[in-house]
Design an enzyme around this catalytic site. Structure first.
Site, PDB file in Angstrom:
ATOM      1  N   HIS A 142       4.157  40.488 -17.874  1.00  0.00           N
ATOM      2  CA  HIS A 142       3.494  40.842 -19.142  1.00  0.00           C
ATOM      3  C   HIS A 142       2.431  41.931 -18.946  1.00  0.00           C
ATOM      4  CE1 HIS A 142       5.705  37.736 -21.131  1.00  0.00           C
ATOM      5  NE2 HIS A 142       5.137  36.772 -20.434  1.00  0.00           N
ATOM      6  N   ASP A 149      12.576  36.613 -20.522  1.00  0.00           N
ATOM      7  CA  ASP A 149      11.513  35.633 -20.698  1.00  0.00           C
ATOM      8  C   ASP A 149      11.923  34.419 -21.533  1.00  0.00           C
ATOM      9  OD1 ASP A 149       9.043  34.448 -20.533  1.00  0.00           O
ATOM     10  OD2 ASP A 149       7.984  35.888 -21.785  1.00  0.00           O
ATOM     11  N   GLN A 195      14.272  27.605 -22.185  1.00  0.00           N
ATOM     12  CA  GLN A 195      13.750  28.010 -23.503  1.00  0.00           C
ATOM     13  C   GLN A 195      14.856  28.516 -24.432  1.00  0.00           C
ATOM     14  OE1 GLN A 195      10.272  30.516 -22.980  1.00  0.00           O
ATOM     15  NE2 GLN A 195       9.260  28.985 -21.726  1.00  0.00           N
TER      16      GLN A 195
HETATM   17 ZN   LIG Z   1       7.343  33.767 -18.863  1.00  0.00          ZN
END
Ligand SMILES: [Zn+2]
Length: 467
Positions: free
Chosen positions: A282, A333, A68
């Site tokens: 989370h 993340d 990401q």
């Molecule tokens: Zn994640």
């Protein structure tokens, strides 16, 4: 003989057992394990002097998706959707994921791990869910992409827990999207066989403690109950860490209620998956009852505040978790930023803004107790979550540490009594000068040996993806 191979470091300040000390040197053996701390004249003379430096245990980044990194800052605009949310961001993420070749996955991972190492991170949990070719066909080596991640981590010199995901479906009553084809492993037996094969590869090819396996059922949305049970049983038998995205979005809470008639953590409790090796990533939208369940099972919560604020996810009830005794650790993340201290301070700042109070997560009125609690989220709690053998500077643990320049503009003027608060609330990456993993320098003078080449290759990849 041991004398000959012993190495020592003597900074101005050394952080151990929750406080900074002066006049103390850290020694490690040839295997990179901490053998002792010394303060005799002979010890201090023998150790390598690190002037104007404070030395701290390496940071642990529990939750990362390295690929990401390619969409960092590429989604910060309004789309044609009625409302831009996590779900519209996810479209962009899927789109990028579809375009990455195995070499690209390696290139992005190297870039993200480089930035982590430069930030004093010595161990990372990579929640890995890109498994197959873009159309969903497995590669000849079904673990090809996971091995690219392992190779990237080894080249940078960072420890990695490869948290191999299970991902089966789009969600309850949802049709699979083409963008998810790379993630899917339909049968739990295949997921387990792939994880076993990867574990055997790690055991054979990678020095002990540099990489290891964990299991990551992606989320309640992506893994139905029976599959979850099989994977959880397997992880328990192998004593692997289990990580799972839990209640990041309210939509997931609603779907869980619809499908199972229970809230997410309640449902997970019923499956028997919760335990000391379980980390809920989370846990943004959990209620008091769910916090109590996590506490009862001695599970951990991984907060990812820089990502959660970027995606508009919501705010973690860090104070309630702390009060219940649930350890919190931290993850970068989406890698929109890689900055563990920013994650740590954001845990507290979120609550300050909500409650219009200060020092909410401070366990006591002692001066450095808030900083110490937040630093623990970035170190010892993280190490426990991913099963890393570090997180603090103690005899017998690996010599994983980083140094900060006491003259760096972000912390200059700090004294021993306020140094940790300076680190937590103000440290910039420019202050980080040396990073050691197993007593070996990964970063020297704020630089990695392969830095230019890694950045250049990544810039080329970005040009191809976005040019
Ligand atoms: Zn994640």
């Amino acid at each position: 003989m041991a004398e000959l191979t012993e190495r020592g470091w003597l900074p101005d300040f050394l952080y151990r057992a929750g406080k900074f000390e002066s006049g103390i040197a850290l020694f490690a053996d040839q295997n990179g394990r901490i053998t002792r701390f010394g303060n005799t004249e002979a010890d201090l003379a023998k150790a390598q002097r690190l002037p104007n430096r404070a030395l701290l245990p390496g940071l642990v980044n529990v939750h990362s998706h390295t690929f990401q990194r390619v969409i960092r800052a590429r989604t910060e605009y309004r789309t044609k959707a009625v409302k831009d949310t996590f779900w519209t961001w996810r479209e962009a993420m899927y789109h990028a994921a579809l375009r990455l070749s195995p070499d690209d996955v390696y290139c992005a991972a190297r870039m993200a791990f480089l930035e982590m190492a430069l930030w004093g991170i010595t161990a990372v949990g990579e929640f890995h869910y890109l498994h197959h070719a873009p159309d969903g066909t497995p590669y000849d080596d079904r673990n090809l992409l996971a091995k690219q991640i392992l190779r990237a981590a080894a080249e940078i010199g960072i420890r990695v827990a490869l948290l191999r995901t299970a991902y089966v479906r789009a969600g309850w009553r949802k049709k699979l999207e083409p963008g998810q084809a790379r993630f899917i492993t339909q049968q739990p037996e295949d997921c387990i066989a792939d994880t076993d094969a990867l574990d055997a590869f790690v055991g054979k090819e990678i020095p002990k403690g540099r990489a290891w396996l964990g299991v990551a059922p992606h989320s309640i949305r992506a893994v139905p109950r029976d599959y979850l049970l099989e994977v959880a049983n397997y992880a328990r038998a192998r004593q692997f860490p289990i990580h799972m995205h839990v209640a990041e979005q309210t939509a997931e809470v609603d779907a869980c209620h619809g499908e199972y008639g229970a809230r997410p953590v309640e449902f997970l409790d019923q499956t028997g998956i919760l335990g000391p090796r379980f980390t809920a990533v989370h846990a943004t939208h959990i209620d008091e009852g769910e916090i109590a369940r996590l506490a009862r099972h001695r599970a951990t919560v991984c907060a990812c505040p820089t990502t959660e604020r970027n995606l508009g996810d919501g705010i973690l009830a860090a104070g309630d978790l702390e009060a219940a005794g649930v350890p919190i650790c931290l993850g970068s993340d989406s890698n929109i930023q890689i900055d563990s201290m920013e994650d740590a301070r954001q845990l507290e700042y979120n609550l300050r803004l909500l409650k219009r109070e200060r020092a909410i997560l401070a366990p006591s009125s002692e001066r450095e107790s808030l900083a110490a609690a937040l630093f623990k989220t970035a170190t010892a709690n993280g190490a426990a979550s991913i099963g890393a053998d570090g997180g603090s500077l103690e005899t017998g643990k690996p010599a994983d540490f980083f140094t900060v320049d006491l003259n760096d503009i972000s912390i200059a003027g700090a004294d021993r009594e306020s140094l940790l608060s300076h680190v937590i609330f103000a440290l910039q990456r420019t202050a980080i000068r040396e990073v050691f993993v197993s007593g070996e320098a990964v970063i020297r003078e704020g630089r990695h040996a392969d830095q230019e080449q890694i950045i250049q290759q990544f810039a080329k990849l970005q040009q191809r993806l976005w040019g």
